[in-house]
Design an enzyme around this catalytic site. Sequence first.
Site, mmCIF file in Angstrom:
data_model
loop_
_atom_site.group_PDB
_atom_site.id
_atom_site.type_symbol
_atom_site.label_atom_id
_atom_site.label_comp_id
_atom_site.label_asym_id
_atom_site.label_seq_id
_atom_site.Cartn_x
_atom_site.Cartn_y
_atom_site.Cartn_z
ATOM 1 N N SER A 31 0.948 -2.526 3.791
ATOM 2 C CA SER A 31 0.534 -1.556 2.775
ATOM 3 C C SER A 31 -0.845 -1.915 2.246
ATOM 4 O O SER A 31 -1.048 -2.987 1.679
ATOM 5 C CB SER A 31 1.545 -1.543 1.621
ATOM 6 O OG SER A 31 0.963 -0.939 0.487
ATOM 7 N N SER B 8 -9.332 7.350 -0.229
ATOM 8 C CA SER B 8 -9.179 5.904 -0.446
ATOM 9 C C SER B 8 -10.515 5.278 -0.844
ATOM 10 O O SER B 8 -10.580 4.422 -1.740
ATOM 11 C CB SER B 8 -8.694 5.231 0.841
ATOM 12 O OG SER B 8 -7.413 5.692 1.174
ATOM 13 N N ARG C 214 8.397 6.275 -7.690
ATOM 14 C CA ARG C 214 7.895 5.465 -6.552
ATOM 15 C C ARG C 214 7.897 3.974 -6.913
ATOM 16 O O ARG C 214 7.583 3.597 -8.040
ATOM 17 C CB ARG C 214 6.494 5.945 -6.151
ATOM 18 C CG ARG C 214 6.563 7.348 -5.553
ATOM 19 C CD ARG C 214 5.213 7.846 -5.110
ATOM 20 N NE ARG C 214 4.700 7.097 -3.966
ATOM 21 C CZ ARG C 214 3.504 7.318 -3.431
ATOM 22 N NH1 ARG C 214 2.711 8.234 -3.940
ATOM 23 N NH2 ARG C 214 3.105 6.612 -2.390
ATOM 24 N N GLY D 266 -0.573 7.487 -6.048
ATOM 25 C CA GLY D 266 -0.024 6.169 -5.718
ATOM 26 C C GLY D 266 -1.124 5.124 -5.651
ATOM 27 O O GLY D 266 -0.949 3.985 -6.088
ATOM 28 N N LYS E 228 6.709 7.952 0.010
ATOM 29 C CA LYS E 228 5.425 8.585 -0.305
ATOM 30 C C LYS E 228 5.613 9.614 -1.431
ATOM 31 O O LYS E 228 6.604 9.564 -2.146
ATOM 32 C CB LYS E 228 4.838 9.224 0.958
ATOM 33 C CG LYS E 228 4.483 8.205 2.040
ATOM 34 C CD LYS E 228 3.326 7.317 1.600
ATOM 35 C CE LYS E 228 3.011 6.255 2.630
ATOM 36 N NZ LYS E 228 2.082 5.249 2.141
ATOM 37 N N ASP F 19 -0.508 8.657 6.908
ATOM 38 C CA ASP F 19 -0.592 9.916 6.158
ATOM 39 C C ASP F 19 -0.644 11.137 7.068
ATOM 40 O O ASP F 19 -0.527 12.272 6.603
ATOM 41 C CB ASP F 19 -1.823 9.891 5.240
ATOM 42 C CG ASP F 19 -1.665 8.874 4.117
ATOM 43 O OD1 ASP F 19 -0.524 8.490 3.817
ATOM 44 O OD2 ASP F 19 -2.688 8.450 3.551
ATOM 45 N N ARG G 23 8.894 11.989 3.112
ATOM 46 C CA ARG G 23 8.219 12.876 4.076
ATOM 47 C C ARG G 23 9.022 13.065 5.358
ATOM 48 O O ARG G 23 8.807 14.050 6.063
ATOM 49 C CB ARG G 23 6.808 12.363 4.379
ATOM 50 C CG ARG G 23 5.861 12.622 3.221
ATOM 51 C CD ARG G 23 4.434 12.222 3.526
ATOM 52 N NE ARG G 23 3.568 12.666 2.429
ATOM 53 C CZ ARG G 23 2.362 12.180 2.197
ATOM 54 N NH1 ARG G 23 1.858 11.244 2.980
ATOM 55 N NH2 ARG G 23 1.642 12.634 1.187
ATOM 56 N N ARG H 239 -11.677 3.466 -4.562
ATOM 57 C CA ARG H 239 -12.174 2.082 -4.590
ATOM 58 C C ARG H 239 -13.588 2.009 -5.136
ATOM 59 O O ARG H 239 -13.956 1.054 -5.832
ATOM 60 C CB ARG H 239 -12.105 1.489 -3.177
ATOM 61 C CG ARG H 239 -10.651 1.126 -2.782
ATOM 62 C CD ARG H 239 -10.484 1.138 -1.292
ATOM 63 N NE ARG H 239 -9.185 0.662 -0.842
ATOM 64 C CZ ARG H 239 -8.065 1.395 -0.787
ATOM 65 N NH1 ARG H 239 -8.067 2.664 -1.201
ATOM 66 N NH2 ARG H 239 -6.931 0.868 -0.348
ATOM 67 N N ARG I 92 0.273 16.891 1.553
ATOM 68 C CA ARG I 92 0.236 16.843 3.023
ATOM 69 C C ARG I 92 1.363 17.684 3.640
ATOM 70 O O ARG I 92 1.209 18.206 4.740
ATOM 71 C CB ARG I 92 0.268 15.399 3.505
ATOM 72 C CG ARG I 92 -0.875 14.575 2.891
ATOM 73 C CD ARG I 92 -1.364 13.453 3.736
ATOM 74 N NE ARG I 92 -2.214 12.566 2.958
ATOM 75 C CZ ARG I 92 -3.517 12.756 2.711
ATOM 76 N NH1 ARG I 92 -4.131 13.819 3.189
ATOM 77 N NH2 ARG I 92 -4.211 11.902 1.975
HETATM 78 C C1 S3P Z 1 -3.656 4.257 0.661
HETATM 79 C C2 S3P Z 1 -2.770 3.561 1.413
HETATM 80 C C3 S3P Z 1 -1.590 4.151 2.060
HETATM 81 C C4 S3P Z 1 -1.679 5.684 2.102
HETATM 82 C C5 S3P Z 1 -2.168 6.268 0.824
HETATM 83 C C6 S3P Z 1 -3.532 5.716 0.461
HETATM 84 C C7 S3P Z 1 -4.798 3.542 0.053
HETATM 85 O O1 S3P Z 1 -0.438 3.779 1.350
HETATM 86 O O2 S3P Z 1 -0.420 6.237 2.433
HETATM 87 O O3 S3P Z 1 -2.274 7.681 0.931
HETATM 88 O O4 S3P Z 1 -5.777 4.185 -0.368
HETATM 89 O O5 S3P Z 1 -4.735 2.313 -0.022
HETATM 90 P P1 S3P Z 1 0.311 2.374 1.638
HETATM 91 O O6 S3P Z 1 -0.746 1.369 1.710
HETATM 92 O O7 S3P Z 1 1.230 2.145 0.495
HETATM 93 O O8 S3P Z 1 1.045 2.585 2.937
#
Ligand code: S3P
Length: 428
Positions: free
Chosen positions: A163, A20, A119, A91, A338, A311, A342, A24, A386
């Site tokens: 989220s 993450s 998704r 995602g 996801k 996760d 899952r 970013r 995962r």
């Molecule tokens: C993430 C947020 C989560 C997580 C994903 C990474 C992120 O998803 O499951 O692996 O980096 O913001 P959600 O925010 O949709 O739950």
Amino acid sequence: MKQLLNSTFEGTIKVPGDKSITHRSLMLSTLADGRTEIHQPLRSEDTYRTMEIMRAIGAEITEEDDKWIVESKGHANLHSPKEPLYTGNSGTTSRLIMGLLAGLGLNAEFSGDASINKRPMDRVQKPLLEMGAEIKLKDEKYPPVHIFPSPLKGIDYNMPVASAQVKSAILLAGLFAEGTTTVRESSPSRNHSEIMMKQFGAKLETGDGVISIEGGNALTPSEVIVPGDISSAAFPIVLAVLKPGTTITIKNVSLNPTRSGILEVLEMMGANVDIEELPSDGEAIGNITASYTPELRGFNISGEIIPRLIDEIPILALLAAYSNESCTVSDAEELRFKETDRIRAVVDELSKFGIEFEEKEDGFTVIPGEIDPKPDIDVKGYHDHRIIMMLIVFSVVSNTPINIDDSSAIDISYPGFINDLESLRKDA
Ligand code: S3P
């Protein structure tokens, strides 16, 4: 992988950088005017998708041994990509770039692999439309996503699901919208965007589930040191707890409380896990040591902890199977959206070994009982990193050879997973 069976494990590793945070850092350094160094980034399929997209809108990114260097002329000089973009299996890339590209007023189209194209993207589209964006989705829900230039204004948005991806997309759009954008969340989701946006000079305030960002302020470059990913660390941690004779230390892992719910569950279960916090100016970090624990208590988790370990639920399901008490996960319907569903994947694959589940729409209960480690069973990984790593940990812990249809998806978040386990083998 079969060489890992009938072994015990001991030693210290560093898991790869946080996924993450790496995504970013690529995005915010592209928006900032100047040069940013990103140290110990996660080099994986997902983060390379974000890197390519940042290059396609104008960032210059070079890779060195242990760092990436991003040079950008700043948000006002980025441009619409010439070709449709590809987000692969990611995602986070898909959701966050919707906010970023709409905020920049660019014209872009993207789609991903078979999983991404199923998704839901409408959860991000909805608030962005309220801000004035023009975004079209396939069947009003899925990629391909088309983003058209349109000026944005701030909104006050109550998020219906916890989220971090939706929250971050809105905040990225809010960076260059007119006025203030406010996001309200009912349970805390990961806050890496907020921490890093402040670090890059955004005018952002946080407090009690409310995050506000003032639009129209340029970002300034900042050095990023990416800590180890607790979601990757979760696999060797659980392996250590379940495998007799095993102790594993993982160094420099992110202990951000919006991500460390798994450590709270391990504590509830009475697992032998020690945490040594390390000094840090930014994200909390520390070293984690986990060792074999013969008796594990049960757990019953729901509500605010769920986004903080979302996760890790597949690997927690495996841990649950080794407890003498029942273990329940509720309020986790998000797991159905996801990389794969899952809940289904965990129940279907682990049931093949006699692990008994009660499946619910929003989670499951694992019923205590005997595990039946039948060798050479065919299991499916659903091209979900995962799920695949959880199945490998099961195979190693139970000394059961399994046939996974395809394990290449490990490269999405933890390309060195098997090598790291190999390096920890005591009898290697
Ligand atoms: C993430 C947020 C989560 C997580 C994903 C990474 C992120 O998803 O499951 O692996 O980096 O913001 P959600 O925010 O949709 O739950």
